[in-house]
Scaffold this active site. Sequence first.
Site, mmCIF file in Angstrom:
data_model
loop_
_atom_site.group_PDB
_atom_site.id
_atom_site.type_symbol
_atom_site.label_atom_id
_atom_site.label_comp_id
_atom_site.label_asym_id
_atom_site.label_seq_id
_atom_site.Cartn_x
_atom_site.Cartn_y
_atom_site.Cartn_z
ATOM 1 C CG ASP A 1 44.646 23.792 58.846
ATOM 2 O OD1 ASP A 1 45.449 24.374 59.944
ATOM 3 O OD2 ASP A 1 43.817 24.351 58.117
ATOM 4 C CB SER A 2 42.248 24.064 62.683
ATOM 5 O OG SER A 2 42.553 25.427 61.811
ATOM 6 C CB CYS B 1 47.566 23.944 61.891
ATOM 7 S SG CYS B 1 46.735 25.215 62.842
ATOM 8 C CD GLU C 1 37.870 29.155 57.012
ATOM 9 O OE1 GLU C 1 36.715 28.823 57.567
ATOM 10 O OE2 GLU C 1 38.897 28.575 57.532
ATOM 11 C CB CYS D 1 47.661 32.247 60.018
ATOM 12 S SG CYS D 1 46.123 31.804 59.898
ATOM 13 C CG HIS E 1 42.979 30.659 56.404
ATOM 14 N ND1 HIS E 1 43.358 29.666 57.100
ATOM 15 C CD2 HIS E 1 41.583 30.542 56.309
ATOM 16 C CE1 HIS E 1 42.156 28.876 57.743
ATOM 17 N NE2 HIS E 1 41.213 29.647 57.115
HETATM 18 N N1 DGL Z 1 45.218 26.850 60.842
HETATM 19 C C1 DGL Z 1 45.322 28.008 61.707
HETATM 20 C C2 DGL Z 1 46.693 28.458 61.675
HETATM 21 O O1 DGL Z 1 47.418 28.539 60.976
HETATM 22 C C3 DGL Z 1 44.320 29.163 61.325
HETATM 23 C C4 DGL Z 1 42.671 28.891 61.543
HETATM 24 C C5 DGL Z 1 42.454 28.568 62.814
HETATM 25 O O2 DGL Z 1 42.431 29.561 63.655
HETATM 26 O O3 DGL Z 1 42.259 27.326 63.149
HETATM 27 O O4 DGL Z 1 47.212 29.044 62.837
#
Ligand code: DGL
Length: 287
Positions: free
Chosen positions: A15-16, A78, A157, A189, A191
């Site tokens: 993931d990011s 992600c 976060e 997303c 989060h």
């Molecule tokens: N992990 C990203 C997503 O699911 C969210 C966080 C980001 O923007 O990197 O799109």
Amino acid sequence: MADGMDRNAPIGVFDSGIGGLTVAREIMRQMPDENIVYFGDTARVPYGNKSKATILRFSRQIVSFLRTKQVKAIVIACNTASAHALEAIEKEQDIPVLGVIKAGAYTAARATANGRIGVIATRGTIDSGVYEQVLRDLNPGFQIFGKACPLFVPLVEEGLTHDFITEEIARRYVKDLQYKGIDTLILGCTHYPLLRTLLRKVMGEEVALVNPAYETAVELKALLTQKGLCHAPRMLSGAEEGLGAPASYRFYVSDLAAQFQEFANSILPYDVAGTEQIDIEEYGGSH
Ligand code: DGL
């Protein structure tokens, strides 16, 4: 598929940053025998507002890194990276690669009664139109309404998942979707599943909330089963390596390992002991 793939090899999840832990958590719950190598790109987060070319480059580097850990499958945990990079990476790799979008879209398609589906996600995911595309392929009659919610990621976060400020922002974000009469909302997303309680309150009981993290783990399990790649059951005695031992989870990040670890400990059902920082730019991303 790569010949002679070891079914006891780990699953690579990336993931990011921290958000993909919601997906890793589901894999741990649903497939407790599986070993996991997780990479969070904490040095280059967020992905949500970056271009497709950049996300593809980052994703290829991460896949190169995960392949050095001999993973048997890769989960792009992600939404933004799944939207921009899954198609290319799937073609380039000889092991199963899974994103989070198809699982979410299929569940929403099953859940909706009136065919009006809302999607909340980052700007990158919404602008890519990928949820819309997958849902329309399933049923051209669906009406899909997307809404980018860029403030949700930093709010989560910052630990403000139950805060009145987050609730107020959520009300503004989803107002349009409520006017459109959606009966299903995809939390598109990583989060957003952490905002589930708050979104339930804001949307009301009658709107189905779809968590792609849960469904991705279901899809992964089915895929590994079909390919004969599920980890050997740990309960049985036998000669195979790994039997009897608990599953191993390893975490890697590109920046601030301690901060990542703190968040991981707040959402995972066990204590993360060590997180290793690596230089992701060293991985070429060649395929
Ligand atoms: N992990 C990203 C997503 O699911 C969210 C966080 C980001 O923007 O990197 O799109």
